[in-house]
Design an enzyme around this catalytic site. Structure first.
Site, PDB file in Angstrom:
ATOM      1  N   ASN A 107      -7.795 -64.510  -3.002  1.00 58.30           N
ATOM      2  CA  ASN A 107      -9.009 -64.749  -2.217  1.00 58.30           C
ATOM      3  C   ASN A 107      -9.674 -63.414  -1.936  1.00 58.30           C
ATOM      4  O   ASN A 107      -9.005 -62.380  -1.904  1.00 58.30           O
ATOM      5  CB  ASN A 107      -8.642 -65.428  -0.895  1.00 58.30           C
ATOM      6  CG  ASN A 107      -9.857 -65.738  -0.047  1.00 58.30           C
ATOM      7  OD1 ASN A 107     -10.869 -66.246  -0.552  1.00 58.30           O
ATOM      8  ND2 ASN A 107      -9.798 -65.418   1.235  1.00 58.30           N
ATOM      9  N   HIS A 109     -12.125 -61.558   0.950  1.00 57.93           N
ATOM     10  CA  HIS A 109     -12.647 -61.692   2.313  1.00 57.93           C
ATOM     11  C   HIS A 109     -13.583 -60.517   2.582  1.00 57.93           C
ATOM     12  O   HIS A 109     -13.242 -59.369   2.268  1.00 57.93           O
ATOM     13  CB  HIS A 109     -11.480 -61.697   3.314  1.00 57.93           C
ATOM     14  CG  HIS A 109     -11.930 -61.916   4.719  1.00 57.93           C
ATOM     15  ND1 HIS A 109     -12.337 -63.145   5.188  1.00 57.93           N
ATOM     16  CD2 HIS A 109     -12.086 -61.056   5.754  1.00 57.93           C
ATOM     17  CE1 HIS A 109     -12.703 -63.029   6.457  1.00 57.93           C
ATOM     18  NE2 HIS A 109     -12.567 -61.765   6.816  1.00 57.93           N
ATOM     19  N   ASP A 150      -6.471 -66.115   5.527  1.00 62.01           N
ATOM     20  CA  ASP A 150      -6.733 -64.666   5.426  1.00 62.01           C
ATOM     21  C   ASP A 150      -5.502 -63.826   5.760  1.00 62.01           C
ATOM     22  O   ASP A 150      -5.608 -62.810   6.449  1.00 62.01           O
ATOM     23  CB  ASP A 150      -7.890 -64.270   6.370  1.00 62.01           C
ATOM     24  CG  ASP A 150      -9.190 -64.973   6.010  1.00 62.01           C
ATOM     25  OD1 ASP A 150      -9.395 -65.291   4.829  1.00 62.01           O
ATOM     26  OD2 ASP A 150      -9.999 -65.190   6.924  1.00 62.01           O
TER      27      ASP A 150
END
Ligand code: GRF
Length: 206
Positions: A107, A109, A150
């Site tokens: 991911n 962020h 996260d």
């Protein structure tokens, strides 16, 4: 080449940056699947334009998380996906998928984790939080996905300055430019098997 799936909910500019890097010969992966939860998302057009199988799939289509997870796993299996790349994907990945794809979901962020991340901190809210706090730097974090938002092991971080004159829009734009410059490098490092993970520590990213 490593078979990758890209999951995105919105415009997919990060997805586009990965497609561009592949076309430029910098990123050596096969985009085997695109998955989006919003059929109107521009990311769908990007996938179709590049001949990537595009699937519309949202948790609300299923009776519960178990059914949703089973469907995702079947799709990933059908397309022989080895790495899942989240590129602005706003839905939680079911725990059973995270478990099956341990250290195989990444991911990006738009801030320096563990600050300014976690549930509820997405999009402009992230940059607003950075500005409200008065931080002098922000940046991007590319990380493996684990069961918490996260939170997984950090693969790369890179910084931008926060200027006195910044507002959410200018800071978001500066960070997004950095996202596009950074994400492909982490994906390429994984695709080339340069990465090892020990606990929270990721080694080998260049
Ligand atoms: C990016 O800021 C990314 O960091 C976050 O969602 C946003 C997606 O933007 N996870 P885009 O759809 O790639 O333009």
């Amino acid at each position: 080449m490593m078979n990758c799936a890209v999951f995105a909910s919105g415009g997919g500019s990060n997805f586009q940056s990965l497609l561009d890097r592949k076309l430029a010969g910098d990123l050596h992966v096969n985009f085997a699947l695109f998955l989006g939860n919003n059929s109107k998302a521009a990311a769908f057009d990007r996938a179709r334009k590049h001949g990537i199988p595009a699937v519309h799939c949202a948790p609300s289509h299923f009776a519960g998380e178990q059914e949703y997870a089973a469907h995702l796993l079947a799709l990933l299996n059908e397309h022989a996906v080895e790495l899942i790349i989240l590129a602005g994907y706003m839905k939680k990945i079911p725990v059973s998928v995270v478990t099956s794809f341990k250290h195989r979901i990444v991911n990006i962020h738009p801030a320096l984790l563990p600050a300014f991340g976690g549930a509820g901190l997405y999009g402009e809210k992230v940059h607003q939080a950075v500005l409200n706090y008065g931080a002098k730097v922000s940046g991007v974090t590319v990380h493996f996905v684990d069961e918490e938002y996260d939170h997984g092991p950090v693969i790369l971080q890179d910084t931008v300055q926060v200027f006195d004159s910044d507002d959410v829009r200018t800071l978001a734009r500066r960070v997004l430019v950095l996202e596009h410059a950074s994400y492909w490098k982490a994906v390429e490092a994984i695709a080339q098997n340069r990465i090892t993970v020990k606990g929270r520590n990721v080694y080998g990213y260049v």
